[in-house]
Design an enzyme around this catalytic site. Structure first.
Site, PDB file in Angstrom:
ATOM      1  N   ASP A  51     -56.707 -34.873  18.341  1.00 27.27           N
ATOM      2  CA  ASP A  51     -56.706 -35.115  19.673  1.00 27.27           C
ATOM      3  C   ASP A  51     -55.982 -34.079  20.643  1.00 27.27           C
ATOM      4  O   ASP A  51     -56.845 -33.698  21.561  1.00 27.27           O
ATOM      5  CB  ASP A  51     -55.956 -36.465  19.767  1.00 27.27           C
ATOM      6  CG  ASP A  51     -56.398 -37.680  19.163  1.00 27.27           C
ATOM      7  OD1 ASP A  51     -57.363 -37.311  18.317  1.00 27.27           O
ATOM      8  OD2 ASP A  51     -55.993 -38.656  19.310  1.00 27.27           O
ATOM      9  N   GLU A 110     -48.411 -41.839   9.049  1.00 32.07           N
ATOM     10  CA  GLU A 110     -49.497 -41.338   9.598  1.00 32.07           C
ATOM     11  C   GLU A 110     -49.519 -39.881   9.417  1.00 32.07           C
ATOM     12  O   GLU A 110     -50.333 -39.046   9.019  1.00 32.07           O
ATOM     13  CB  GLU A 110     -49.746 -41.652  11.069  1.00 32.07           C
ATOM     14  CG  GLU A 110     -50.830 -41.159  11.794  1.00 32.07           C
ATOM     15  CD  GLU A 110     -51.016 -41.568  13.212  1.00 32.07           C
ATOM     16  OE1 GLU A 110     -49.859 -42.246  13.859  1.00 32.07           O
ATOM     17  OE2 GLU A 110     -52.028 -41.384  13.902  1.00 32.07           O
TER      18      GLU A 110
END
Ligand code: NAG
Ligand code: NAG
Length: 805
Positions: free
Chosen positions: A568, A772
């Site tokens: 991202d 994550e």
């Protein structure tokens, strides 16, 4: 263990590549039937702490879910546990052992409610019937909490299937439900207590408000509302409590748990939907069973004793299968790996419903502002069988994550991987070749997604990791064919279970490839056409050495983010330009092309094979022609700068993007650039860290800026690829490389592997979770907690990759 894999894969390729064995269609059907049966039932509602539904049954499927709360205080109900939610702050939840074909054990530690819940799930051998056992005990026996467990069952019934099909017979400890499903036929469900005491310290408030009994109410809930069971429960309970209070009775303080028993005060007629509530006194542990049997089944689970036997068998079978596949000596690490794999597999769900698609809104390729997708239509319904990145935070299908999930599961059960791949490939749109980046099917799935991310757009792509996975499978098969050891005989001793049928009968892989080829070709065409870059200006500079068709960019980036790339906030060219070309997009196009080439080979389509081989070659050449900076010895994104003499400007950031050609094995084995990759990864001043390879160089101007998402932290999916590539390039001695590079690569491999394992294990041992990503300075888990999606690749790092090269 490597030898096992070798011989297994050899048996694939022996048949796949030697001759395209003709597949008997009865055999395929057998295989398919076995897959269908063994994967029919599981806790496929992985968004719930525990929720069961069948796979591929869309019309009136039986659905169930488990909820619980503390009924010793009035606030308990507002914290009713149902969907997995990090806000619940459970100390731990998840599977210790699990395989959707067999069952498993989930453990939930909820200290706010003083509750230790263990759930065993097991199935009859033919997969038709199942049962689960809930065992609860206090975490601290000096604390007086009163756990109330609420289960709901629904047929999702249409009118006409209702009352006559669902009857009940019950005493205080046993409830029987009967049901009918158009696709699965008649069944019954038995819910029975084994041990424990219901709460009976205070007087009952009414005949139907009595915590010393199992409470069962039934009414009708439309099929598409069943997922709101928690809201329904809370609002019915609210009404009931209000009525009790307004009746003027003074409530005994010890009777609160009775007041919190759900009642049918509106006298709704019984229907498709059932609440069953049991409130326990924690003075002793409690245990109860739920057993589902198909009517007339040969393998009925007849009693609790039989369920106990099935559970023991399941638990030991899970151990055996894990040990067959992964060789991890250290017991602590083994438990960590088992649990992590179990949680990845525990994320596997079956999703059915509509998706929101905006096919009209144009993306802004001038100012690169964020565009609202507000012209969405509801399309479908679609179905998806897939794992999820995180049951709590991302309980839905993610195109970019799934390939990584499958790279891990491939080491455990190839058949299951093919089944999931097939489900994704089935979603490739007939007309366009598009697949959505996120598969958010139905209202239940949408309820977890902020509005702005619900809508998909067919111009947006994502890294085609599913093809990476397919490519891995085919590559290893063909590599092993060329190596000359192992035999098909050896394989049968490894097998010992009903999984990996695909490996025993490789013609199934061929038949799979044949089946998916047309879809994949469409997808390939869509992907490459939609993401192709503008190359006119580069042609002026780079001339004939450029292959103008093979240059790509991620469509849909904004000023600050490039969501389609999956990385991202990784820095890209500033300012954005429609003429920029993205290195990772080209590398992923290379993976897709290689995969198409391999499939063409498996299918003996020589013309297509040649075509894809040529494109792959062009891509490899373009990596150098377009993206390689000889000055820096590094690959970069590029953009056009009209003010500079050179015109082409390198977007100079060292990190995951610049390592992509290496991570995706596009660099030729004899490339003299390998030394520079090794140099970069091993450099402590740039990418090497004590907890893994950093996403962005410490020297980069964007390092640790903004969200610090892909600008520093360590990601396990990429680190896995780096290790795997190091093994690929250097395990056999790295013949074409100089000894200094080979030595450095081996040291790097060793250190990186050790660092990743010790840090992830340490974090898990401390707080019970996998994350994550991991902080590059402290090693602490960051981002989403309980992220046993691609972070689960640590299991391959532990159990598949060699300890050293
Ligand atoms: C397996 O299930 C799928 C999906 O419901 C179905 O289309 C297929 O026919 C089944 N295969 C067999 C052999 O039963
Ligand atoms: C939870 O209960 C199980 C037995 O059901 C026990 O083995 C485990 O140690 C308990 N866990 C905790 C944290 O108390």
């Amino acid at each position: 263990m490597l030898l096992q894999i070798a011989s297994i894969l050899l048996s694939i390729c022996a048949t796949v590549f030697a001759d395209n064995a003709v597949l008997n269609s009865a055999e395929t059907e057998d295989y398919e039937r076995n897959m269908n049966q063994s994967l029919l039932w599981a806790p496929y509602r992985s968004n719930c702490y525990f929720g069961i539904r069948p796979r591929f049954v869309n019309e009136n499927p039986m659905m169930m879910g488990l909820m619980w709360f503390d009924s010793s205080s009035a606030e308990g109900v507002s914290q009713l546990r149902h969907f997995v939610d990090t806000g619940d702050k459970l100390d731990k939840y998840g599977y210790e052992l699990y395989d959707p074909r067999l069952g498993g054990r989930e453990v939930i530690i909820d200290s706010a409610n003083n509750l230790n819940l263990t759930i065993h799930f097991a199935k009859s051998r033919n997969g038709e019937n199942w049962g689960f056992r809930v065992s609860g005990r206090p975490l601290d026996s000096s604390k007086s909490k009163v756990p109330s467990l609420v289960m709901y069952f629904s047929q999702n019934g249409e009118k006409g299937h209702l009352n006559q099909d669902l009857t009940k017979r019950q005493d205080n400890h046993h409830t029987n439900l009967k049901g009918f499903s158009p696709e699965l036929g008649n069944y019954d469900i038995h819910i029975g207590d084994i041990s424990g005491n219901y709460y009976s310290r205070g007087p009952a408030l009414a005949q139907d408000a009595d915590s010393s009994k199992t409470s069962h109410i039934s009414f009708t809930v439309p099929g598409d509302q069943v997922w709101k069971a928690r809201d329904i429960f809370q609002s019915m309970l609210g009404e009931s409590v209000q009525q009790l209070l307004s009746s003027g009775n003074k409530m005994h303080p010890l009777s609160l748990p009775s007041a919190l028993i759900v009642r049918n005060i509106n006298n709704f007629p019984s229907g498709n939907f059932h609440f069953i509530q049991k409130t326990f006194d924690l003075d002793q542990p409690f245990e109860f069973d739920v057993i589902y049997n198909k009517k007339g089944s040969q393998q009925r689970i007849k009693s609790s004793d039989e369920l106990s036997t099935l559970i023991s068998w399941t638990v030991s079978e899970l151990e055996v299968r894990f040990n067959n596949k992964f060789d991890i000596e250290d017991l602590k690490l083994k438990v960590f790996a088992q649990e992590t794999l179990a949680n990845l597999m525990g994320g596997i769900g079956y999703f059915y419903g509509t998706q929101m698609v905006d096919r009209e809104t144009e993306l802004d390729e001038e100012h690169f502002e964020k565009i609202e997708l507000n012209r969405a239509g509801e399309e479908g319904p679609l179905q998806l069988f897939s794992s999820v990145p995180s049951r709590a935070f991302f309980p839905r299908g993610f195109y970019w994550d799934e390939g990584f999930h499958l790279l891990q599961m491939m080491e455990y059960d190839c058949d299951l991987v093919l089944e999931i791949l097939q489900s994704w490939f089935d979603l490739i749109e007939e007309e366009t070749g598009w697949v959505a980046r996120e598969l958010i099917l139905g209202n239940e799935a949408r309820s977890k997604v902020p509005q702005e991310f619900q809508i998909q757009n067919p111009n947006i792509a994502n890294p085609p990791t599913l093809l990476l996975c397919f490519s891995e499978l085919l590559t290893r098969a063909s590599d092993l064919q060329q190596s000359a050891y192992g035999s098909t005989e050896e394989f049968s001793t490894v097998a010992g279970s009903q999984t990996d049928e695909l490996l025993r009968r490789p013609e199934l892989l061929t038949s799979f490839a044949k089946k998916v080829y047309p879809n994949l070709l469409k997808h390939y065409t869509w992907w490459t056409d939609s993401q192709r870059g503008f190359t006119e200006e580069y042609m002026e500079i780079l001339g004939d050495s450029l292959h103008p068709e093979e240059a790509f960019r991620w469509v849909g980036r904004t000023f600050t983010h490039c969501l389609p790339s999956g990385l991202d906030d990784y820095p890209r060219s500033q300012p954005p330009d429609v003429a920029e070309l993205h290195l990772d997009a080209l590398a992923w196009a290379g993976v897709m092309t290689r995969s198409m080439k391999q499939i063409a080979k498996v299918l003996d389509m020589s013309e297509e094979y040649e075509k894809f081989a040529q494109i792959e070659q062009n891509i490899v050449e373009n990596l150098d022609t377009i993206h390689w900076s000889e000055e820096d010895h590094c690959y970069y994104d590029v953009t056009i700068d009209d003010d500079s003499d050179e015109m082409r400007e390198f977007v100079r950031h060292e990190g995951y993007v610049s390592l992509m050609p290496f991570a995706l094995k596009l660099e030729p084995k004899n490339s003299n650039k390998l030394q520079w990759f090794v140099e970069l990864m091993a450099d402590e001043g740039r990418l090497f860290g004590d907890y893994g390879i950093l996403s962005l160089s410490r020297k980069d101007e964007y390092f640790e800026t903004g969200e610090v998402y892909w600008r520093g932290p360590v990601w396990i999916n990429m680190n896995y690829l780096f290790l795997d590539s190091l093994a690929y390039y250097f395990e056999d001695g790295g013949d074409a490389q100089d000894t200094k590079t080979v030595e450095k690569a081996r040291q790097l491999y060793h250190d990186l592997r050790k660092n990743l394992i010790s840090n992830m294990h340490r974090v898990w041992a401390e707080d019970g979770y996998v994350y994550e990503n991991y902080n590059h300075n402290t090693g602490k888990g960051s981002g989403v907690q309980h992220f046993t999606g691609w972070s689960a690749l640590i299991v391959n790092i532990l159990g598949r990759l060699p300890e050293s090269l």
